[in-house]
Write a protein that holds these residues in place. Structure first.
Motif, PDB file in Angstrom:
ATOM      1  N   GLY A  69      97.533  16.622 -59.433  1.00  0.00           N
ATOM      2  CA  GLY A  69      97.176  17.323 -58.022  1.00  0.00           C
ATOM      3  C   GLY A  69      95.845  17.470 -57.842  1.00  0.00           C
ATOM      4  O   GLY A  69      95.043  17.665 -59.275  1.00  0.00           O
ATOM      5  N   MET A  70      95.104  17.408 -56.867  1.00  0.00           N
ATOM      6  CA  MET A  70      93.838  17.500 -56.509  1.00  0.00           C
ATOM      7  C   MET A  70      93.508  18.254 -55.454  1.00  0.00           C
ATOM      8  O   MET A  70      93.946  18.129 -54.456  1.00  0.00           O
ATOM      9  CB  MET A  70      93.208  15.806 -56.450  1.00  0.00           C
ATOM     10  N   LEU A  71      92.550  19.084 -55.566  1.00  0.00           N
ATOM     11  CA  LEU A  71      91.875  19.885 -54.487  1.00  0.00           C
ATOM     12  C   LEU A  71      90.586  19.141 -53.974  1.00  0.00           C
ATOM     13  O   LEU A  71      90.509  17.897 -54.444  1.00  0.00           O
ATOM     14  CB  LEU A  71      91.346  21.245 -54.851  1.00  0.00           C
ATOM     15  N   TRP A  72      89.764  19.700 -53.505  1.00  0.00           N
ATOM     16  CA  TRP A  72      88.412  19.013 -52.928  1.00  0.00           C
ATOM     17  C   TRP A  72      87.160  19.831 -53.681  1.00  0.00           C
ATOM     18  O   TRP A  72      87.203  20.795 -53.852  1.00  0.00           O
ATOM     19  CB  TRP A  72      88.259  18.764 -51.584  1.00  0.00           C
ATOM     20  N   PRO A  73      86.038  19.224 -53.670  1.00  0.00           N
ATOM     21  CA  PRO A  73      84.935  19.875 -54.404  1.00  0.00           C
ATOM     22  C   PRO A  73      84.366  21.271 -53.775  1.00  0.00           C
ATOM     23  O   PRO A  73      83.872  22.107 -54.625  1.00  0.00           O
ATOM     24  CB  PRO A  73      83.747  18.770 -54.205  1.00  0.00           C
ATOM     25  N   ARG A  74      84.492  21.272 -52.362  1.00  0.00           N
ATOM     26  CA  ARG A  74      84.075  22.550 -51.800  1.00  0.00           C
ATOM     27  C   ARG A  74      85.031  22.835 -50.702  1.00  0.00           C
ATOM     28  O   ARG A  74      85.389  22.468 -49.532  1.00  0.00           O
ATOM     29  CB  ARG A  74      82.600  22.549 -51.230  1.00  0.00           C
ATOM     30  N   ILE A  75      85.744  24.109 -50.818  1.00  0.00           N
ATOM     31  CA  ILE A  75      86.746  24.649 -49.825  1.00  0.00           C
ATOM     32  C   ILE A  75      85.898  25.524 -48.681  1.00  0.00           C
ATOM     33  O   ILE A  75      85.549  26.665 -49.310  1.00  0.00           O
ATOM     34  CB  ILE A  75      87.982  25.374 -50.530  1.00  0.00           C
ATOM     35  N   SER A  76      85.645  24.880 -47.653  1.00  0.00           N
ATOM     36  CA  SER A  76      84.761  25.525 -46.713  1.00  0.00           C
ATOM     37  C   SER A  76      85.687  26.768 -45.809  1.00  0.00           C
ATOM     38  O   SER A  76      84.968  27.402 -45.351  1.00  0.00           O
ATOM     39  CB  SER A  76      84.087  24.573 -45.795  1.00  0.00           C
ATOM     40  N   ILE A  77      86.869  26.444 -45.684  1.00  0.00           N
ATOM     41  CA  ILE A  77      87.645  27.563 -45.019  1.00  0.00           C
ATOM     42  C   ILE A  77      88.028  28.388 -45.890  1.00  0.00           C
ATOM     43  O   ILE A  77      88.814  28.368 -46.715  1.00  0.00           O
ATOM     44  CB  ILE A  77      88.996  26.739 -44.326  1.00  0.00           C
ATOM     45  N   GLU A  78      87.550  29.692 -45.827  1.00  0.00           N
ATOM     46  CA  GLU A  78      87.724  31.014 -46.596  1.00  0.00           C
ATOM     47  C   GLU A  78      89.028  31.122 -46.801  1.00  0.00           C
ATOM     48  O   GLU A  78      89.855  31.303 -47.958  1.00  0.00           O
ATOM     49  CB  GLU A  78      86.751  31.985 -46.351  1.00  0.00           C
ATOM     50  N   GLN A  79      89.870  31.323 -45.564  1.00  0.00           N
ATOM     51  CA  GLN A  79      91.329  31.667 -45.606  1.00  0.00           C
ATOM     52  C   GLN A  79      92.208  30.734 -46.459  1.00  0.00           C
ATOM     53  O   GLN A  79      93.095  30.890 -47.065  1.00  0.00           O
ATOM     54  CB  GLN A  79      91.774  31.976 -44.192  1.00  0.00           C
ATOM     55  N   SER A  80      91.886  29.410 -46.566  1.00  0.00           N
ATOM     56  CA  SER A  80      92.404  28.446 -47.198  1.00  0.00           C
ATOM     57  C   SER A  80      92.334  28.619 -48.632  1.00  0.00           C
ATOM     58  O   SER A  80      93.437  28.548 -49.390  1.00  0.00           O
ATOM     59  CB  SER A  80      91.807  26.891 -46.670  1.00  0.00           C
ATOM     60  N   ALA A 108      79.895  27.577 -39.437  1.00  0.00           N
ATOM     61  CA  ALA A 108      78.964  28.329 -40.507  1.00  0.00           C
ATOM     62  C   ALA A 108      78.166  27.273 -41.380  1.00  0.00           C
ATOM     63  O   ALA A 108      77.087  27.213 -41.826  1.00  0.00           O
ATOM     64  CB  ALA A 108      80.006  29.209 -41.505  1.00  0.00           C
ATOM     65  N   ASP A 109      78.956  25.967 -41.599  1.00  0.00           N
ATOM     66  CA  ASP A 109      78.368  25.033 -42.408  1.00  0.00           C
ATOM     67  C   ASP A 109      77.227  24.441 -41.500  1.00  0.00           C
ATOM     68  O   ASP A 109      76.227  24.214 -42.311  1.00  0.00           O
ATOM     69  CB  ASP A 109      79.556  23.847 -42.570  1.00  0.00           C
ATOM     70  N   ALA A 110      77.206  24.277 -40.042  1.00  0.00           N
ATOM     71  CA  ALA A 110      76.153  23.858 -39.545  1.00  0.00           C
ATOM     72  C   ALA A 110      74.830  24.751 -39.512  1.00  0.00           C
ATOM     73  O   ALA A 110      73.755  24.452 -39.765  1.00  0.00           O
ATOM     74  CB  ALA A 110      76.550  23.463 -38.097  1.00  0.00           C
ATOM     75  N   GLU A 111      75.118  26.147 -39.518  1.00  0.00           N
ATOM     76  CA  GLU A 111      74.076  26.987 -39.468  1.00  0.00           C
ATOM     77  C   GLU A 111      73.523  27.007 -41.054  1.00  0.00           C
ATOM     78  O   GLU A 111      72.179  27.198 -41.227  1.00  0.00           O
ATOM     79  CB  GLU A 111      74.769  28.526 -39.311  1.00  0.00           C
ATOM     80  N   ARG A 112      74.271  26.788 -42.208  1.00  0.00           N
ATOM     81  CA  ARG A 112      73.789  26.927 -43.389  1.00  0.00           C
ATOM     82  C   ARG A 112      73.216  25.613 -43.637  1.00  0.00           C
ATOM     83  O   ARG A 112      71.896  25.459 -44.172  1.00  0.00           O
ATOM     84  CB  ARG A 112      75.078  26.465 -44.255  1.00  0.00           C
ATOM     85  N   ALA A 113      73.275  24.305 -43.003  1.00  0.00           N
ATOM     86  CA  ALA A 113      72.641  23.259 -43.098  1.00  0.00           C
ATOM     87  C   ALA A 113      71.313  23.257 -42.421  1.00  0.00           C
ATOM     88  O   ALA A 113      70.208  22.996 -42.932  1.00  0.00           O
ATOM     89  CB  ALA A 113      73.337  22.062 -42.537  1.00  0.00           C
ATOM     90  N   ALA A 114      71.534  23.870 -41.150  1.00  0.00           N
ATOM     91  CA  ALA A 114      70.058  24.046 -40.423  1.00  0.00           C
ATOM     92  C   ALA A 114      69.091  25.125 -41.190  1.00  0.00           C
ATOM     93  O   ALA A 114      68.131  24.830 -41.191  1.00  0.00           O
ATOM     94  CB  ALA A 114      70.307  24.584 -39.175  1.00  0.00           C
ATOM     95  N   LYS A 115      69.584  26.043 -41.812  1.00  0.00           N
ATOM     96  CA  LYS A 115      68.760  26.958 -42.567  1.00  0.00           C
ATOM     97  C   LYS A 115      68.322  26.119 -43.715  1.00  0.00           C
ATOM     98  O   LYS A 115      67.016  26.179 -44.198  1.00  0.00           O
ATOM     99  CB  LYS A 115      69.461  28.241 -43.016  1.00  0.00           C
TER     100      LYS A 115
END
Length: 314
Positions: A168-179, A292-299
């Protein structure tokens, strides 16, 4: 911030799948029918998306049937994808997967060109149970906890049908908090990676909104459904704790024990047939996470640009 869990063996699994998929004819991604969006692995999509693929919504017998159909329609509308729902312990439907795989790769078959199928998914989604049912014998290690399968296994289902089971494998960063919360509540994330009380509170918010009757029947709360829906989640957790005897000296509720009760009752299906998300809700969560990811990247870019601008060159 979303819950994260990507131990070292998952990175090894990523490399393993990346190498193995070159020789694979069909990919079966097993999803949890209770969380069909959150258990979809974008990293697996990246690694295997060029192959014919099947989305298998497992544990459909304990998921909300109406919402399961919504998810089947959603996945089947995607190009190059076939989605079905089943219970991994049902013998006949599981074995029909062999025929379904042959339909997805009609040019494979026979000893000269045996069918090669990769089965993958997040931890504790039921892959091993499915394999054991399909083969008619216990070939894969199965347990109700995340991270049991650690190595790739090749399993022969027919004289010309080979199945590779991957950890079983997840992914390095879960960006969707509710997930992250839904994966933790469903047992797909290691226990040391999350706070049970926080997960239980997030779980209760969903149950209050969509399954208040289930809560009332299970815990004999003696409230109207409106009262259950309107109650603050932490007060509801305490009320459940009192009903289930999670009381310490002085009459205080042991909320940790109460959280364990709620999570265990959900995982063992004592709360009934429950699905924690719909396609519409998941798309909303994904859209918010993308913003949120886009805002984080822009910052981050702005900070880097400011630092670069402030560097003096001598």
């Amino acid at each position: 911030m979303a819950i994260q869990w990507f131990p070292g063996h998952m990175n090894s699994t990523r490399r393993l799948i990346e190498e193995r998929v070159k020789d694979i004819d069909v990919v079966i991604e097993v999803l949890d029918a209770r969380i069909p969006g959150s258990s979809f692995n974008p990293l697996l999509q990246q690694l295997t998306g060029h192959k014919p693929r099947m989305k298998l919504l497992n544990k459909q017998d304990v998921a909300d049937p109406v919402k399961t159909q919504l998810w089947l329609d959603w996945y089947n509308a995607q190009p190059g994808t076939r989605a079905i729902a089943m219970d991994a312990e049902e013998i006949a439907p599981a074995r029909r997967l062999v025929d379904a795989c042959r339909q997805l790769a009609p040019n494979r078959g026979g000893m000269a060109k045996p069918m090669r199928v990769l089965i993958c998914g997040v931890p504790n989604v039921g892959k091993s149970t499915l394999i054991n049912t399909m083969s008619g014998k216990k070939q894969a290690k199965a347990a109700d906890e995340a991270g049991v399968t650690k190595d790739e296994q090749r399993i022969v289902l027919d004289h010309d049908f080979y199945l590779w089971d991957t950890p079983g494998m997840l992914w390095p960063r879960i960006s969707i908090e509710q997930s992250g919360f839904n994966l933790a509540a469903s047992g797909s994330i290691g226990r040391n990676a999350y706070d049970e009380e926080l997960v239980a509170l997030e779980l209760l918010l969903i149950l209050q909104k969509h399954y208040a009757q289930n809560l009332n029947e299970r815990y004999k709360l003696g409230m109207t459904l409106e009262q259950i829906r309107d109650m603050p989640d932490y007060e509801l957790l305490e009320a459940i704790g009192r009903k289930r005897g999670c009381v310490m000296s002085g009459g205080r509720v042991n909320t940790q024990k109460a959280a364990e009760v709620v999570i265990t009752d959900y995982r063992t299906h004592m709360l009934g047939r429950i699905t924690l998300e719909t396609p519409e809700e998941f798309e909303q969560w994904a859209a918010a996470a993308a913003i949120a990811d886009a805002e984080r990247a822009a910052k981050k870019e702005a900070i880097a640009a400011a630092k670069k601008k402030g560097v003096k060159r001598w």
